[in-house]
Design a protein around this motif. Structure first.
Motif, PDB file in Angstrom:
ATOM      1  N   ARG A 207      -5.158   2.159   2.523  1.00  0.00           N
ATOM      2  CA  ARG A 207      -6.244   1.885   1.577  1.00  0.00           C
ATOM      3  C   ARG A 207      -5.875   2.271   0.144  1.00  0.00           C
ATOM      4  NH1 ARG A 207      -9.010   5.068   5.762  1.00  0.00           N
ATOM      5  NH2 ARG A 207      -9.860   3.619   7.321  1.00  0.00           N
TER       6      ARG A 207
ATOM      7  N   LEU B 230      -3.420   2.218  -3.318  1.00  0.00           N
ATOM      8  CA  LEU B 230      -2.496   1.398  -4.102  1.00  0.00           C
ATOM      9  C   LEU B 230      -1.662   2.324  -4.992  1.00  0.00           C
ATOM     10  CD1 LEU B 230      -1.794  -1.603  -4.785  1.00  0.00           C
ATOM     11  CD2 LEU B 230      -3.355  -1.381  -6.730  1.00  0.00           C
TER      12      LEU B 230
ATOM     13  N   SER C  46       0.851  -1.193   0.000  1.00  0.00           N
ATOM     14  CA  SER C  46       0.000   0.000   0.000  1.00  0.00           C
ATOM     15  C   SER C  46       0.887   1.243   0.000  1.00  0.00           C
ATOM     16  CB  SER C  46      -0.901   0.009   1.233  1.00  0.00           C
ATOM     17  OG  SER C  46      -0.145   0.303   2.403  1.00  0.00           O
TER      18      SER C  46
ATOM     19  N   ALA D  48      -1.812  -3.396   4.614  1.00  0.00           N
ATOM     20  CA  ALA D  48      -3.091  -3.321   3.894  1.00  0.00           C
ATOM     21  C   ALA D  48      -4.276  -3.118   4.823  1.00  0.00           C
ATOM     22  CB  ALA D  48      -3.304  -4.599   3.087  1.00  0.00           C
TER      23      ALA D  48
ATOM     24  N   LEU E 184      -8.058  -1.580   0.406  1.00  0.00           N
ATOM     25  CA  LEU E 184      -7.014  -1.795  -0.592  1.00  0.00           C
ATOM     26  C   LEU E 184      -7.436  -2.893  -1.558  1.00  0.00           C
ATOM     27  CD1 LEU E 184      -4.085  -0.965  -1.405  1.00  0.00           C
ATOM     28  CD2 LEU E 184      -3.310  -2.952  -0.090  1.00  0.00           C
TER      29      LEU E 184
END
Length: 261
Positions: A89, A91, A73, A151, A155
């Protein structure tokens, strides 16, 4: 010396690991209870700060004959992950691009550390292997297991979109309590978007040796995915449909009674 356990205390402890009926000690717990509390508190702290061992997990999945791939992340350190939930959350662009070409698939399988990499390591591989086999047996396609570092639940939505998955199964370590630091939670979302609300997810929790068995959890997850594909709904909307169906057929318990959105 530990005081004898009364019948009432024994009856409570037989059904829960919660701290109940320790007996009267004025303003304090007895020594054994105090030490047990300190140990469980240390385990909870260790779980939160633990990190996913991608190399070791990859070996585990290779032994299970399951392809896998790692992503991270936007939270680049564990401290950052704990202090900035929003980054867990997200990427990053380079990670998103690395997932291109995997899909499209019916189901994205994601295993993240969440708030307990220990839970993910202990329970995640068996859950993913069982669910992946069940998905294949129905003729659906599944992604490799995506190992997600630092994560949070959302995510999984970004990973599913990058892969082109209709449904995402996001398994990750749950926030540890003082009775369990090894609990895996599974969040399933149909047609996830970047702004998907938590109310659009179905959750199966407390997957661990002393909780819900991995096999039973995988069966519940598969049933939810089937229901999502049949109704094109997930989360609260799916639970309402299942509850209505159960009302029409009273002998069948709705899945929403087994999971929480």
């Amino acid at each position: 010396m530990t005081d004898p356990v009364t019948p009432k205390q024994a009856s409570f402890r037989a059904i829960t690991q919660a701290r109940l009926t320790h007996g009267v000690r004025g303003q304090a717990l007895d020594t054994a209870s105090t030490l047990a509390f300190a140990l469980d508190h240390a385990r909870a702290r260790e779980a939160v700060m633990s990190e996913l061992d991608a190399a070791d997990m990859a070996k585990t999945f290779e032994a299970l004959d399951l392809p896998n791939q790692s992503v991270r992340s936007a939270a680049t350190t564990r401290d950052m992950f704990v202090q900035r939930p929003d980054l867990g959350r997200q990427l990053p662009t380079d990670q998103n691009q690395g997932l291109k070409g995997i899909g499209p698939v019916d189901v994205a399988l994601v295993l993240g550390d969440g708030l307990s990499a220990i839970a993910a390591s202990l329970n995640g591989p068996a859950f993913m292997a069982t669910l992946s086999g069940a998905i294949s047996s129905l003729g659906w396609t599944a992604s490799p297991v995506i190992l997600a570092h630092n994560a949070r639940v959302a995510l999984g939505d970004k990973i599913a979109q990058a892969i082109g998955a209709q449904t995402v199964v996001m398994a990750l370590g749950e926030r540890p309590g003082l009775s369990a630091a090894d609990s895996l939670g599974v969040y399933i979302t149909h047609r996830p978007q970047c702004d998907t609300a938590d109310s659009a997810r179905n959750c199966i929790s407390n997957i661990r040796e002393d909780g819900l068995a991995v096999g039973a959890a995988a069966q519940q997850a598969l049933a939810l995915i089937e229901a999502m594909r049949a109704t094109n709904k997930s989360g609260v909307a799916l639970s309402e449909v299942l509850a209505l169906d159960a009302a029409k057929a009273p002998g069948i318990a709705p899945l929403s009674s087994q999971t929480k959105a």
